[in-house]
Design a protein around this motif. Structure first.
Motif, PDB file in Angstrom:
ATOM      1  N   CYS A   1      33.434  34.784  30.193  1.00 26.43           N
ATOM      2  CA  CYS A   1      32.956  35.221  31.496  1.00 26.43           C
ATOM      3  C   CYS A   1      34.057  36.055  32.154  1.00 26.43           C
ATOM      4  O   CYS A   1      35.245  35.920  31.823  1.00 26.43           O
ATOM      5  CB  CYS A   1      32.546  34.059  32.383  1.00 26.43           C
ATOM      6  N   ALA A   2      33.637  36.917  33.057  1.00 25.70           N
ATOM      7  CA  ALA A   2      34.564  37.833  33.703  1.00 25.70           C
ATOM      8  C   ALA A   2      34.116  38.090  35.135  1.00 25.70           C
ATOM      9  O   ALA A   2      32.919  38.034  35.436  1.00 25.70           O
ATOM     10  CB  ALA A   2      34.635  39.149  32.935  1.00 25.70           C
ATOM     11  N   ALA A   3      35.090  38.378  35.984  1.00 25.38           N
ATOM     12  CA  ALA A   3      34.831  38.679  37.390  1.00 25.38           C
ATOM     13  C   ALA A   3      35.275  40.104  37.685  1.00 25.38           C
ATOM     14  O   ALA A   3      36.377  40.509  37.276  1.00 25.38           O
ATOM     15  CB  ALA A   3      35.572  37.691  38.287  1.00 25.38           C
ATOM     16  N   GLY A   4      34.431  40.828  38.396  1.00 32.07           N
ATOM     17  CA  GLY A   4      34.740  42.215  38.695  1.00 32.07           C
ATOM     18  C   GLY A   4      34.526  42.563  40.148  1.00 32.07           C
ATOM     19  O   GLY A   4      33.777  41.883  40.860  1.00 32.07           O
ATOM     20  N   SER A   5      35.162  43.650  40.572  1.00 34.98           N
ATOM     21  CA  SER A   5      35.076  44.092  41.962  1.00 34.98           C
ATOM     22  C   SER A   5      34.179  45.307  42.127  1.00 34.98           C
ATOM     23  O   SER A   5      34.142  45.885  43.213  1.00 34.98           O
ATOM     24  CB  SER A   5      36.489  44.419  42.472  1.00 34.98           C
ATOM     25  N   GLY A   6      33.477  45.687  41.078  1.00 34.08           N
ATOM     26  CA  GLY A   6      32.634  46.870  41.134  1.00 34.08           C
ATOM     27  C   GLY A   6      31.405  46.691  42.002  1.00 34.08           C
ATOM     28  O   GLY A   6      31.133  45.595  42.513  1.00 34.08           O
ATOM     29  N   ALA A   7      30.671  47.782  42.160  1.00 32.12           N
ATOM     30  CA  ALA A   7      29.464  47.763  42.984  1.00 32.12           C
ATOM     31  C   ALA A   7      28.353  46.984  42.284  1.00 32.12           C
ATOM     32  O   ALA A   7      28.184  47.083  41.070  1.00 32.12           O
ATOM     33  CB  ALA A   7      29.007  49.187  43.268  1.00 32.12           C
ATOM     34  N   ASP A   8      27.592  46.237  43.041  1.00 35.78           N
ATOM     35  CA  ASP A   8      26.538  45.397  42.480  1.00 35.78           C
ATOM     36  C   ASP A   8      25.473  46.193  41.734  1.00 35.78           C
ATOM     37  O   ASP A   8      24.913  45.715  40.747  1.00 35.78           O
ATOM     38  CB  ASP A   8      25.859  44.593  43.587  1.00 35.78           C
TER      39      ASP A   8
ATOM     40  N   GLN B   1      43.446  36.492  43.362  1.00 40.89           N
ATOM     41  CA  GLN B   1      43.473  35.885  42.038  1.00 40.89           C
ATOM     42  C   GLN B   1      42.312  34.898  41.921  1.00 40.89           C
ATOM     43  O   GLN B   1      42.002  34.170  42.870  1.00 40.89           O
ATOM     44  CB  GLN B   1      44.787  35.143  41.817  1.00 40.89           C
ATOM     45  N   VAL B   2      41.678  34.870  40.755  1.00 40.04           N
ATOM     46  CA  VAL B   2      40.615  33.898  40.492  1.00 40.04           C
ATOM     47  C   VAL B   2      40.802  33.387  39.072  1.00 40.04           C
ATOM     48  O   VAL B   2      41.160  34.145  38.172  1.00 40.04           O
ATOM     49  CB  VAL B   2      39.219  34.519  40.705  1.00 40.04           C
TER      50      VAL B   2
ATOM     51  N   SER C   1      37.682  29.306  40.345  1.00 46.05           N
ATOM     52  CA  SER C   1      38.510  28.749  41.409  1.00 46.05           C
ATOM     53  C   SER C   1      39.466  29.839  41.890  1.00 46.05           C
ATOM     54  O   SER C   1      39.718  30.812  41.193  1.00 46.05           O
ATOM     55  CB  SER C   1      39.305  27.542  40.915  1.00 46.05           C
ATOM     56  N   GLY C   2      39.975  29.665  43.088  1.00 43.39           N
ATOM     57  CA  GLY C   2      40.875  30.661  43.648  1.00 43.39           C
ATOM     58  C   GLY C   2      40.181  31.450  44.734  1.00 43.39           C
ATOM     59  O   GLY C   2      39.640  30.873  45.673  1.00 43.39           O
ATOM     60  N   ARG C   3      40.159  32.736  44.595  1.00 42.00           N
ATOM     61  CA  ARG C   3      39.540  33.589  45.602  1.00 42.00           C
ATOM     62  C   ARG C   3      38.047  33.350  45.702  1.00 42.00           C
ATOM     63  O   ARG C   3      37.444  32.772  44.816  1.00 42.00           O
ATOM     64  CB  ARG C   3      39.816  35.061  45.295  1.00 42.00           C
ATOM     65  N   THR C   4      37.441  33.795  46.766  1.00 41.77           N
ATOM     66  CA  THR C   4      36.034  33.554  47.042  1.00 41.77           C
ATOM     67  C   THR C   4      35.155  34.070  45.914  1.00 41.77           C
ATOM     68  O   THR C   4      35.108  35.264  45.626  1.00 41.77           O
ATOM     69  CB  THR C   4      35.628  34.224  48.358  1.00 41.77           C
ATOM     70  N   PHE C   5      34.454  33.133  45.289  1.00 40.63           N
ATOM     71  CA  PHE C   5      33.626  33.454  44.130  1.00 40.63           C
ATOM     72  C   PHE C   5      32.564  34.483  44.470  1.00 40.63           C
ATOM     73  O   PHE C   5      32.302  35.398  43.704  1.00 40.63           O
ATOM     74  CB  PHE C   5      32.988  32.150  43.634  1.00 40.63           C
ATOM     75  N   SER C   6      31.954  34.337  45.629  1.00 43.52           N
ATOM     76  CA  SER C   6      30.838  35.205  45.996  1.00 43.52           C
ATOM     77  C   SER C   6      31.252  36.649  46.257  1.00 43.52           C
ATOM     78  O   SER C   6      30.394  37.519  46.424  1.00 43.52           O
ATOM     79  CB  SER C   6      30.136  34.654  47.235  1.00 43.52           C
ATOM     80  N   SER C   7      32.535  36.929  46.263  1.00 46.67           N
ATOM     81  CA  SER C   7      32.992  38.300  46.468  1.00 46.67           C
ATOM     82  C   SER C   7      33.066  39.079  45.164  1.00 46.67           C
ATOM     83  O   SER C   7      33.383  40.262  45.166  1.00 46.67           O
ATOM     84  CB  SER C   7      34.365  38.307  47.148  1.00 46.67           C
ATOM     85  N   PHE C   8      32.752  38.429  44.050  1.00 44.58           N
ATOM     86  CA  PHE C   8      32.847  39.062  42.735  1.00 44.58           C
ATOM     87  C   PHE C   8      31.490  39.207  42.083  1.00 44.58           C
ATOM     88  O   PHE C   8      30.655  38.294  42.123  1.00 44.58           O
ATOM     89  CB  PHE C   8      33.743  38.260  41.796  1.00 44.58           C
ATOM     90  N   LEU C   9      31.295  40.327  41.436  1.00 46.57           N
ATOM     91  CA  LEU C   9      30.237  40.485  40.457  1.00 46.57           C
ATOM     92  C   LEU C   9      30.699  39.732  39.208  1.00 46.57           C
ATOM     93  O   LEU C   9      31.875  39.763  38.879  1.00 46.57           O
ATOM     94  CB  LEU C   9      30.055  41.974  40.160  1.00 46.57           C
ATOM     95  N   MET C  10      29.784  39.055  38.521  1.00 48.96           N
ATOM     96  CA  MET C  10      30.169  38.234  37.363  1.00 48.96           C
ATOM     97  C   MET C  10      29.468  38.714  36.098  1.00 48.96           C
ATOM     98  O   MET C  10      28.281  39.082  36.135  1.00 48.96           O
ATOM     99  CB  MET C  10      29.805  36.770  37.621  1.00 48.96           C
TER     100      MET C  10
ATOM    101  N   ASP D   1      25.582  30.196  41.046  1.00 46.68           N
ATOM    102  CA  ASP D   1      25.500  29.280  42.175  1.00 46.68           C
ATOM    103  C   ASP D   1      26.757  29.499  43.008  1.00 46.68           C
ATOM    104  O   ASP D   1      27.846  29.067  42.610  1.00 46.68           O
ATOM    105  CB  ASP D   1      25.392  27.843  41.674  1.00 46.68           C
ATOM    106  N   ASN D   2      26.594  30.174  44.141  1.00 48.25           N
ATOM    107  CA  ASN D   2      27.764  30.508  44.961  1.00 48.25           C
ATOM    108  C   ASN D   2      28.279  29.320  45.776  1.00 48.25           C
ATOM    109  O   ASN D   2      29.328  29.439  46.417  1.00 48.25           O
ATOM    110  CB  ASN D   2      27.435  31.678  45.886  1.00 48.25           C
ATOM    111  N   VAL D   3      27.560  28.225  45.760  1.00 46.90           N
ATOM    112  CA  VAL D   3      28.064  26.997  46.391  1.00 46.90           C
ATOM    113  C   VAL D   3      28.931  26.230  45.387  1.00 46.90           C
ATOM    114  O   VAL D   3      30.012  25.736  45.724  1.00 46.90           O
ATOM    115  CB  VAL D   3      26.899  26.118  46.877  1.00 46.90           C
ATOM    116  N   GLN D   4      28.458  26.165  44.151  1.00 42.99           N
ATOM    117  CA  GLN D   4      29.208  25.480  43.092  1.00 42.99           C
ATOM    118  C   GLN D   4      30.249  26.390  42.445  1.00 42.99           C
ATOM    119  O   GLN D   4      30.995  25.933  41.566  1.00 42.99           O
ATOM    120  CB  GLN D   4      28.245  24.976  42.018  1.00 42.99           C
ATOM    121  N   ASN D   5      30.299  27.663  42.850  1.00 44.17           N
ATOM    122  CA  ASN D   5      31.258  28.629  42.277  1.00 44.17           C
ATOM    123  C   ASN D   5      31.148  28.705  40.763  1.00 44.17           C
ATOM    124  O   ASN D   5      32.169  28.666  40.040  1.00 44.17           O
ATOM    125  CB  ASN D   5      32.693  28.268  42.677  1.00 44.17           C
ATOM    126  N   THR D   6      29.930  28.813  40.285  1.00 38.36           N
ATOM    127  CA  THR D   6      29.691  28.787  38.846  1.00 38.36           C
ATOM    128  C   THR D   6      28.663  29.852  38.467  1.00 38.36           C
ATOM    129  O   THR D   6      27.687  30.065  39.193  1.00 38.36           O
ATOM    130  CB  THR D   6      29.189  27.402  38.411  1.00 38.36           C
TER     131      THR D   6
END
Length: 126
Positions: free
Chosen positions: A96-103, A1-2, A25-34, A73-78
């Motif tokens: 804004c939206a977060a996705g799990s698809g291929a980069d 969840q994010v 916030s929540g799950r690791t931001f850098s694991s998502f395409l945004m 910014d994967n440090v600021q999760n933004t």
């Protein structure tokens, strides 16, 4: 969840600029395409831009290419959307939206994304 929270919207005159932010916030931001989408009254939610997990690969809609810039910014999760040379037709609620698809794969359809923010209003006056 994010969880995603947009900010930075407002009212601006045509030709002006705005910078939208989306804090995660929540799950690791850098694991998502945004991605960023927008929705004007009575219209469908349209793709604006998206960015790969490492920030290197970016896609834009033709209507904003050359005027808008997506970054993250994967440090600021933004994730950010810098909007320049705004036009009245850019008026919409921006999401804004977060996705799990291929980069490397274009992610231009809302159903391709897993998580959404609540949106921020952008109004461009003539």
């Amino acid at each position: 969840q994010v969880q995603l929270a947009e900010s930075g919207g407002g009212m601006v005159q045509a030709g002006g600029s705005l910078r939208l932010s989306c804090a995660a916030s929540g799950r690791t931001f850098s694991s998502f395409l945004m991605g960023w989408f927008r929705q004007a009254p009575g219209k469908e939610r349209d793709f604006v831009a998206h960015i790969s997990r490492n920030g290197v690969i970016k896609y834009y809609s033709d209507s904003v290419k050359g005027r808008f810039t997506i970054s993250r910014d994967n440090v600021q999760n933004t994730v950010y959307l810098q909007m320049n040379s705004l036009k009245t037709e850019d008026t919409a609620v921006y999401y804004c939206a977060a996705g799990s698809g291929a980069d490397y794969y274009p992610m231009r359809v809302p159903s391709q994304y897993d998580y959404w923010g609540q949106g921020t209003q952008v109004t461009v006056s003539s």
